[in-house]
Design a protein around this motif. Sequence first.
Motif, PDB file in Angstrom:
ATOM      1  N   ASN A   1      -3.286  -6.394  -8.961  1.00  0.00           N
ATOM      2  CA  ASN A   1      -3.911  -5.062  -9.604  1.00  0.00           C
ATOM      3  C   ASN A   1      -4.675  -4.403  -8.802  1.00  0.00           C
ATOM      4  N   TRP A   2      -5.633  -5.272  -8.110  1.00  0.00           N
ATOM      5  CA  TRP A   2      -6.646  -4.781  -7.187  1.00  0.00           C
ATOM      6  C   TRP A   2      -6.151  -3.806  -6.006  1.00  0.00           C
ATOM      7  N   LYS A   3      -4.882  -4.089  -5.647  1.00  0.00           N
ATOM      8  CA  LYS A   3      -4.317  -3.318  -4.645  1.00  0.00           C
ATOM      9  C   LYS A   3      -4.162  -1.690  -5.084  1.00  0.00           C
ATOM     10  N   GLN A   4      -4.175  -1.463  -6.361  1.00  0.00           N
ATOM     11  CA  GLN A   4      -4.091  -0.339  -7.017  1.00  0.00           C
ATOM     12  C   GLN A   4      -5.375   0.461  -6.835  1.00  0.00           C
ATOM     13  N   ALA A   5      -6.407  -0.197  -6.588  1.00  0.00           N
ATOM     14  CA  ALA A   5      -7.754   0.421  -6.521  1.00  0.00           C
ATOM     15  C   ALA A   5      -8.372   0.739  -4.869  1.00  0.00           C
ATOM     16  N   LEU A   6      -6.970   0.643  -4.051  1.00  0.00           N
ATOM     17  CA  LEU A   6      -7.098   0.853  -2.641  1.00  0.00           C
ATOM     18  C   LEU A   6      -7.000   2.222  -2.333  1.00  0.00           C
ATOM     19  N   LYS A   7      -7.853   3.116  -1.539  1.00  0.00           N
ATOM     20  CA  LYS A   7      -7.699   4.628  -1.212  1.00  0.00           C
ATOM     21  C   LYS A   7      -7.371   4.758   0.011  1.00  0.00           C
ATOM     22  N   ILE A   8      -6.739   5.801   0.511  1.00  0.00           N
ATOM     23  CA  ILE A   8      -6.646   6.125   1.769  1.00  0.00           C
ATOM     24  C   ILE A   8      -7.950   6.791   2.229  1.00  0.00           C
ATOM     25  N   GLU A   9      -8.588   6.445   3.362  1.00  0.00           N
ATOM     26  CA  GLU A   9      -9.599   6.877   3.859  1.00  0.00           C
ATOM     27  C   GLU A   9      -9.822   8.427   3.931  1.00  0.00           C
ATOM     28  N   ASP A  10     -10.862   8.988   3.461  1.00  0.00           N
ATOM     29  CA  ASP A  10     -11.255  10.529   3.218  1.00  0.00           C
ATOM     30  C   ASP A  10     -10.060  11.015   2.514  1.00  0.00           C
TER      31      ASP A  10
END
Lengths: 415, 415
Positions: free
Chosen positions: B119-128
């Motif tokens: 689930n933590w994978k879903q909290a990753l964002k693309i830089e900027d």
Amino acid sequence: MTVELISVGTELLMGNIVNTNAQYLSRKCAELGFSLYFQITVGDNEGRLCEVIETALHRSDIIILTGGLGPTQDDITKESVAKVLKRNLVMDEESKRLIDDYFKFRFQGEKNTIVTENNWKQALKIEDSIVIKNDNGTAPGSIVEINNKSIIILPGPPAEMKPMFEQHIFPYLKKKQNKTFVSKMIKICGIGESRAETDILDLIEKQSNPTIAPYAKNGEVHFRITAAADCEAEAHQLLSPVVNELYQRFGENIYTSIEEETLEEVVAHLLIDKKYTLTTAESCTGGMLTGRIVNIPGVSDILKEGFITYSNEAKMKYLGVKKETLDQYGAVSSQTAQEMALGAAEAAEADAALAITGIAGPDGGTKDKPVGLVYIACNVKGHVTVKECHFKGNRQKVRDQSVIYALDLLRRSLK
Amino acid sequence: MTVELISVGTELLMGNIVNTNAQYLSRKCAELGFSLYFQITVGDNEGRLCEVIETALHRSDIIILTGGLGPTQDDITKESVAKVLKRNLVMDEESKRLIDDYFKFRFQGEKNTIVTENNWKQALKIEDSIVIKNDNGTAPGSIVEINNKSIIILPGPPAEMKPMFEQHIFPYLKKKQNKTFVSKMIKICGIGESRAETDILDLIEKQSNPTIAPYAKNGEVHFRITAAADCEAEAHQLLSPVVNELYQRFGENIYTSIEEETLEEVVAHLLIDKKYTLTTAESCTGGMLTGRIVNIPGVSDILKEGFITYSNEAKMKYLGVKKETLDQYGAVSSQTAQEMALGAAEAAEADAALAITGIAGPDGGTKDKPVGLVYIACNVKGHVTVKECHFKGNRQKVRDQSVIYALDLLRRSLK
């Protein structure tokens, strides 16, 4: 063998219609065991259409185009394929005759029966292509073979495309496939998608044949297990250990492994087997649960009546919920749900009852009882189980999930 | 501005679900006045996903991706966009907190409440990138801007994607459009699609600005009239004569010209205005009608209770339908429908009542009473109107249409 779909039509790009052809053809390709990697939708524009045909020819073995075979100047699918392949369009006399017949037959005795010049455009075929007769319209389909690749061109209207595919294209493609594919759908309820996948991550990671593909549906998780083999018996032999393993791991959470079977059907069959009747008492779902159960043909054997008791008064009047219970615990409480399930069964003289009371939102929530709090009570022969649920999402979603959880609770109680 | 849609998901390529997202987003882009030239569907495969993203970046200004944001290893949309753009993925603490809350809230007091590593994978964002909150699930959306182009990434489930698009993406895109587009949705009930189109064929044929686009929905026909202008006032000026003309031609068949307003809302407002309460008596629809009405927030002011009377006994017990009526005319008859509507209003002490009884099929039809025969009775203050309907289609479709016709009958009776 890889397949690529190209749907042609500005009405798709405008969102005027939903692309059900893509779903239909994708499913058929999966049945045939072909790998479908790309579905493309493009408008009736020669430049862009030629671009996607060229890309597809480059990366896929079989290209299926639908749409753009109409009689107007807008319709340029055949023309674009011919252009990319550098082939000519020639008149197909048989198609011309059929179009003539179609108009004579269809518009018998009507005005405006004249075949317009435009219509003859539909009788043109790409040089050295196989023409496929259209029994339901004037646009013939065609198959063009080139360098071990096939380009299949079909009309856009589903009522013309599907029969043509079933009768002519499916058998043509089947000859290209020497493997047999058999699949099972394992349907799970009561655990979330990520939890379900985590539980079988080792199986998913080492999968090859059979393959395991997860599909999340609102409140349910489905896994499709597909085996490829030389014959059906062998495919079943490959499937069985994987299916058994899933049953080992998910146990009672699996409600069926039959593709077409829905949760409400499973519940209905359990009731029928036990010769139990069912009634319902719905507050926040307001009839949705019963509405779903009634979608099963022949449901009258198990369901005679249901109660939509949205107000407190209705809960007291029809279900005998006590005023003290409502005053002390509130309409959305485990106690009220329990009394609803007991009272509904009694009033309807049913063996089983499902009751739902909750706060679907957007208003009505408090700190103690927030929006999404739903109590579901299941009464089987006087034995009541109550489940407290906390659902997320808008009003519709809270209500949808309540229905699924209620059906699942009954399923488990009947087991 | 050109837009390209990329739908990501193996379940689309397998044909397990139909791509309604593509239709929804295409329609929204048309509303915004953007040109949409390509819709692409691709599976959860990094190589192919990167290939289509690169192609789209090359030829389109705005790229909207849906799907592939789930918590599993399969879900790689963000990862693929990051790869193509050569950007990193970084943890978004706010998203992490929201996911944590989501799980805590949803599974309060239950076992298996642990947020899995996935689930933590879903909290990753693309830089900027700009992160867009998901109010209906755990996968946030995002907007990545690069060289005057925008890549918009949205979750796949329509119940999560649509609210996110409406609230955040639509306003974002609207700023990129310097023409102002104003549209009205004329919603019609009670006449068929081809009849409706024929009635305004002259208007459709000479359309330019405003444009007129028909949308057929199960039992309803909607026309979207869209004007493009330099400012809103000018757009409204262009719209108004066309809208007036449609009101001239369709009259009472138009139930609203407000985009968001549904048929059940129109009916609810008419009831609220008159301070009337409503009750229902459903046989073949088994709760669907009431379930739909209850989808309106605050419906408790008008609806207290409803009756699901599937059996003859229940029709007699709760609604006071006479045994002689059932014996003489049958459960599916104008007479029974009328008694249901009268009895329901009396039992529930309501000002109005809707009753539905019919043969939804697939079995139960006879020569005299075929599948699809449905009687709908509407009782307003003791004045009952009964409508005999002959619907086409399968069980679900007959029931869906019954619900719409019942609501429409009440609407007309209240006017």
